[in-house]
Design a protein around this motif. Structure first.
Motif, PDB file in Angstrom:
ATOM      1  N   ARG A   1     -52.661 -39.514 -63.355  1.00  0.00           N
ATOM      2  CA  ARG A   1     -53.516 -40.523 -63.410  1.00  0.00           C
ATOM      3  C   ARG A   1     -53.870 -40.962 -64.936  1.00  0.00           C
ATOM      4  NH1 ARG A   1     -59.466 -40.050 -61.870  1.00  0.00           N
ATOM      5  NH2 ARG A   1     -59.625 -41.845 -62.860  1.00  0.00           N
TER       6      ARG A   1
ATOM      7  N   GLN B   1     -54.601 -45.646 -59.763  1.00  0.00           N
ATOM      8  CA  GLN B   1     -54.259 -44.575 -60.631  1.00  0.00           C
ATOM      9  C   GLN B   1     -55.218 -44.428 -61.739  1.00  0.00           C
ATOM     10  OE1 GLN B   1     -50.353 -45.423 -62.276  1.00  0.00           O
ATOM     11  NE2 GLN B   1     -50.094 -43.274 -62.727  1.00  0.00           N
TER      12      GLN B   1
ATOM     13  N   ARG C   1     -59.497 -39.061 -56.208  1.00  0.00           N
ATOM     14  CA  ARG C   1     -59.862 -38.824 -57.580  1.00  0.00           C
ATOM     15  C   ARG C   1     -61.546 -39.540 -57.829  1.00  0.00           C
ATOM     16  NH1 ARG C   1     -54.277 -41.794 -59.223  1.00  0.00           N
ATOM     17  NH2 ARG C   1     -53.172 -40.100 -58.686  1.00  0.00           N
TER      18      ARG C   1
ATOM     19  N   TRP D   1     -60.497 -35.225 -62.108  1.00  0.00           N
ATOM     20  CA  TRP D   1     -59.063 -35.503 -61.805  1.00  0.00           C
ATOM     21  C   TRP D   1     -58.270 -34.457 -61.492  1.00  0.00           C
ATOM     22  CZ3 TRP D   1     -60.867 -33.218 -66.084  1.00  0.00           C
ATOM     23  CH2 TRP D   1     -59.777 -32.455 -66.943  1.00  0.00           C
TER      24      TRP D   1
END
Length: 562
Positions: free
Chosen positions: A547, A268, A303, A562
């Motif tokens: 995130r 995350q 990501r 992102w």
């Protein structure tokens, strides 16, 4: 004895050798069969019993419930009532668990009404089961009513209400009831403490979570894996990875949940290399990953733009670990390809999926189409999302963003008209920050705070300094055809900027400013926060719906990906 130790064939041999079998013998054998998951054999034996009692019926209902056959358990309960047998607390507890298991609210209400006519209304065990059933059926109001009327409550009752709040998104209420529980001198067990820590994680409330960490240490409950796992998740969701990692290494016993919690925390935060390294270490220790672990690994690859690694782990999950992908895994792959700008490849991947993406999958693709300005695939994704969920505002909002970026204001107007006609409402963006045990919530252009004058003055001062440093407002994030000055004003008053300004005013120097947002942070706010962190020399942590973003010295931890 044989049944409890899993030697069901030996148990059955003894059973067959008994010349005169009574009800107790039958009930024991049925319990053993159900415990060993011989469902059909247990039901056949139950049906062939020459005589049954209430325990027989309760045994079969409980066994079916424990094996996940919830509807069958409720049907057996109805038969038991028709046959005229008396129910006890164990019967009611099991059938209410079954109702919660397959969200049978109507049946649960009927059983509740029947309980009221019996002597079990004030039974703690039954009351706790009612609480649990209503919470699982997402009817928190009924659960609260049951809880208030309970004359006697124990740790199970309080925990059932606490967990119910947490599972239904009422995390603040979960923390509140935990405090009420302690004021009533009910001592929490490991499950209770783990649950309230999980609620703190959902709120990103590091301060309160740290207090519960201290309580876990003082009470000795820290030695329970459930509590330590919840704390690892808390620190991970609050962006305090060093604390999560330290706690993980201090654990004497770890399970797959412990590893997955840490993997998910790193994922995350966008630390792809660390996530992958941790995952490989997990495999080297012989820990078997589950589907949740792979969601963390795939999202980390997504990501960081590690497309080939993402493909590798997806195939590894299916071929080596025999895990059937669920929508979450496919969404990660769509996200992986879309974020990398490989939109055609993402479209082909979707067309080869065994089922159509869920709403999150389509919205993920549509969001990337907005970032990449791909109108063709964006319209395809928007139409697909609209067919799946006509009331989902994402199909309108994200497609409007694409049209607005291209100056197609007539198309934007048509979409807005369609939203009004369909009664679709956009989820408002909110950002919040905690200060002195109070949560301060902001929405765009919000002036409800008693500190509004100071906040807006701070933003104006910051804006002038940002312009001097080279900041250029990104007008593509304004979905209204208005003058440039009005667009700048709209951008400058986004909810996350208001929350950050509040933090700069009141959070002491040297402490990190922590902001949470319910939606994804917009590109202009992301860029602006980098400038703010450099100008003010403050560390700003923003947790959005996707995130974490840690801004420091003009740089974001996500690497602008992102």
């Amino acid at each position: 004895m044989y049944a409890k130790t899993g030697f069901i064939n030996d148990a059955n041999r003894i059973f067959e050798e008994i010349p005169e079998k009574n009800i107790v013998v039958y009930n024991t054998m049925i319990t053993g069969l159900l415990r060993c998951r011989f469902i059909v054999e247990a039901e056949q034996l139950f049906d062939n019993m020459p005589e049954k009692d209430s325990i027989s019926w309760t045994t079969i209902i409980t066994g079916l419930t424990q094996n996940g056959l919830f509807k069958e358990a409720v049907d057996k309960f109805k038969e038991m009532g028709i046959e005229g047998f008396c129910m006890d607390q164990f019967t009611f507890g099991s059938v209410l668990t079954a109702c919660g298991g397959f969200l049978a609210l109507d049946e649960g209400k009927q059983i509740h009404a029947y309980i009221i006519r019996t002597d079990y209304q004030d039974n703690i065990f039954v009351g706790s089961a009612l609480l649990d059933m209503y919470c699982k059926c997402r009817n928190v109001k009924y659960a609260e009513a049951v809880f208030r009327k309970m004359r006697h409550k124990n740790v199970i009752s309080w925990t059932a209400m606490l967990v119910g709040y947490g599972q239904n998104g009422y995390s603040e209420e979960a923390v509140r009831i935990f405090c009420d529980m302690q004021r009533n001198e009910i001592h929490p067990d490991d499950f209770t403490l783990g649950s309230v820590i999980s609620s703190c994680a959902n709120l990103a409330s590091l301060e309160e979570g740290a207090q519960f960490h201290g309580q876990a240490l003082a009470s000795g409950l820290i030695c329970f894996v459930t509590v330590s796992n919840a704390l690892i998740t808390l620190y991970g969701k609050c962006g305090s990875l060093e604390h999560a990692h330290q706690l993980f290494h201090e654990m004497k016993i770890r399970d797959e949940v412990s590893w997955t919690a840490l993997v998910s925390g790193y994922a995350q935060f966008g630390k792809a290399n660390e996530t992958i390294s941790l995952f490989e270490t997990m495999l080297a220790h012989g820990i078997v990953p589950d589907g949740v672990t792979f969601v963390g690994v795939l999202s980390a690859c997504s990501r960081a733009g590690l497309v080939e690694k993402g493909y590798h782990y997806f195939e590894c999950m299916v071929k080596e670990h025999r895990i059937t992908p669920i929508p979450d895994h496919y969404t990660c792959m769509i996200d992986l390809l879309s974020r990398a700008g490989r939109l055609e490849e993402a479209k082909n991947f979707i067309n080869q999926m065994p089922f159509s993406p869920d709403a999150i999958g389509w919205a993920t693709l549509l969001s990337s189409c907005r970032l990449n300005g791909n109108l063709e695939i964006g319209k395809w994704a928007a139409e697909s999302l609209h067919k799946l969920e006509p009331q989902n505002p994402a199909s309108y909002i994200l497609l409007s963003s694409i049209y607005a970026a291209k100056g197609k204001w007539d198309d934007v107007a048509k979409l807005r008209k369609g939203m009004r006609e369909m009664g679709v409402k956009k989820e408002p963006g909110h950002s919040w920050i905690k200060y002195k045990n109070k949560v301060h919530i902001f929405s765009a252009d919000d002036r409800s705070s008693p500190f509004s004058d100071q906040i807006y003055a701070k933003l104006e001062s910051l804006y002038l300094k940002m312009i001097e440093e080279g900041y250029v407002p990104d007008m593509s994030f304004v979905l209204h055809d208005v003058e440039k000055s009005e667009k700048i004003k709209m951008l400058n008053h986004h909810s996350e900027k208001l929350a950050i300004a509040f933090g700069l005013l009141f959070i002491p120097d040297g402490l990190q400013i922590r902001v949470v947002k319910n939606l994804r942070v917009c590109g202009d706010c992301h860029n602006a926060t980098k400038y703010i962190s450099r100008i003010t020399q403050r560390e700003i942590l923003v947790r959005d719906a996707v995130r974490f973003h840690l801004f420091k010295d003009g740089v974001c931890s996500c690497g602008d990906f992102w």
